[in-house]
Design an enzyme around this catalytic site. Structure first.
Site, PDB file in Angstrom:
ATOM      1  N   SER A  14      27.843  40.497 -23.516  1.00 31.32           N
ATOM      2  CA  SER A  14      28.214  39.076 -23.602  1.00 31.32           C
ATOM      3  C   SER A  14      29.409  38.874 -24.543  1.00 31.32           C
ATOM      4  O   SER A  14      30.225  37.973 -24.333  1.00 31.32           O
ATOM      5  CB  SER A  14      27.025  38.220 -24.028  1.00 31.32           C
ATOM      6  OG  SER A  14      26.667  38.481 -25.363  1.00 31.32           O
ATOM      7  N   HIS A 110      28.392  42.027 -36.060  1.00 30.01           N
ATOM      8  CA  HIS A 110      26.999  42.318 -36.418  1.00 30.01           C
ATOM      9  C   HIS A 110      26.225  40.993 -36.508  1.00 30.01           C
ATOM     10  O   HIS A 110      26.710  40.040 -37.130  1.00 30.01           O
ATOM     11  CB  HIS A 110      26.966  43.048 -37.767  1.00 30.01           C
ATOM     12  CG  HIS A 110      25.586  43.444 -38.170  1.00 30.01           C
ATOM     13  ND1 HIS A 110      24.928  44.518 -37.604  1.00 30.01           N
ATOM     14  CD2 HIS A 110      24.712  42.895 -39.053  1.00 30.01           C
ATOM     15  CE1 HIS A 110      23.720  44.616 -38.128  1.00 30.01           C
ATOM     16  NE2 HIS A 110      23.561  43.646 -39.009  1.00 30.01           N
TER      17      HIS A 110
HETATM   18  C1  GRF Z   1      25.445  41.637 -30.513  1.00 22.00           C
HETATM   19  O1  GRF Z   1      24.381  40.934 -31.128  1.00 22.00           O
HETATM   20  C2  GRF Z   1      26.303  42.309 -31.549  1.00 22.00           C
HETATM   21  O2  GRF Z   1      26.400  41.591 -32.726  1.00 22.00           O
HETATM   22  C3  GRF Z   1      25.555  43.593 -31.786  1.00 22.00           C
HETATM   23  O3  GRF Z   1      25.097  43.983 -30.508  1.00 22.00           O
HETATM   24  C4  GRF Z   1      24.904  42.819 -29.708  1.00 22.00           C
HETATM   25  C5  GRF Z   1      25.658  43.022 -28.428  1.00 22.00           C
HETATM   26  O4  GRF Z   1      25.413  41.994 -27.507  1.00 22.00           O
HETATM   27  N1  GRF Z   1      26.414  44.569 -32.425  1.00 22.00           N
HETATM   28  P1  GRF Z   1      26.275  41.914 -26.159  1.00 22.00           P
HETATM   29  O5  GRF Z   1      26.142  43.269 -25.471  1.00 22.00           O
HETATM   30  O6  GRF Z   1      27.693  41.635 -26.540  1.00 22.00           O
HETATM   31  O7  GRF Z   1      25.660  40.825 -25.342  1.00 22.00           O
END
Ligand code: GRF
Length: 188
Positions: A14, A110
């Protein structure tokens, strides 16, 4: 000037989607030159195809070592003139080979207010702890886990008890903060 950036992801994507949409509609003065995925078949690969973004999906197990696949990735980034690498849910520690090639130009998002709640289960850990203000951090990547210099943070106040609702709120904040922060870095 349109910068060339790369996004590394392992799963849903996402945050990739947020960055790609912002490149497409001009909010980011950039093009995603390459999406790197260490899990062939992850949903982020479909998203990249939909945006016409070149993908390198690889199985780490088919390489002799981390430095072997990182050397190949570093060469691909250089060939494409990539100036900034955005980790977006890339579930792998960046090793010395990539840090030597792209150190200082790799950033990560993060889902917590670092240095609180590092690691892979930050939202669940913060929820179980009972914090009242969650948040999102964007930081440079170095050889520590979630420990590099902080670039930007955004708070997400939440006092409810529904972790799905909380996760959705945090992800919405991530998407906004990642686009704003990458824009700021590229424009400087
Ligand atoms: C996000 O919460 C990011 O902060 C963490 O991993 C997750 C990835 O989500 N490092 P997506 O794959 O971008 O939906």
């Amino acid at each position: 000037m349109r910068h060339r950036i790369a996004v590394f992801a392992s799963g849903n994507g996402s945050n990739f989607e947020a960055l790609a949409a912002a490149c497409d509609d001009g909010r980011l003065p950039a093009e995603i030159a390459l999406m790197i995925c260490d899990k062939p078949g992850a949903y982020v690969c479909e998203r990249a195809a939909r945006h016409g973004v070149e993908t390198f999906a690889f199985s780490p197990r088919s390489y002799a070592s981390k430095s072997a696949f990182e050397a190949e990735i570093a060469a691909m980034l250089r060939e494409r003139g990539v100036s900034l690498v955005c980790l977006a849910g890339y579930m792998r520690i960046i090793g010395p080979t990539l840090l030597e090639a792209y150190g200082g130009r790799i950033i990560n998002i993060h889902p917590a207010l670092l240095p609180a709640f590092p690691g892979a289960h930050a939202i669940r850990d913060a929820f179980d702890y009972g914090v009242k203000v969650y948040g999102v951090t964007i930081h440079y990547v170095d050889d520590t886990v979630d420990g590099g210099r902080i670039i930007a943070q955004a708070p997400v106040p939440y006092e409810g008890s529904d972790i799905d609702e909380l996760e959705a709120m945090i992800h919405r904040t991530e998407h906004r903060l990642y686009v704003d922060t990458v824009a700021r870095l590229l424009n400087n």
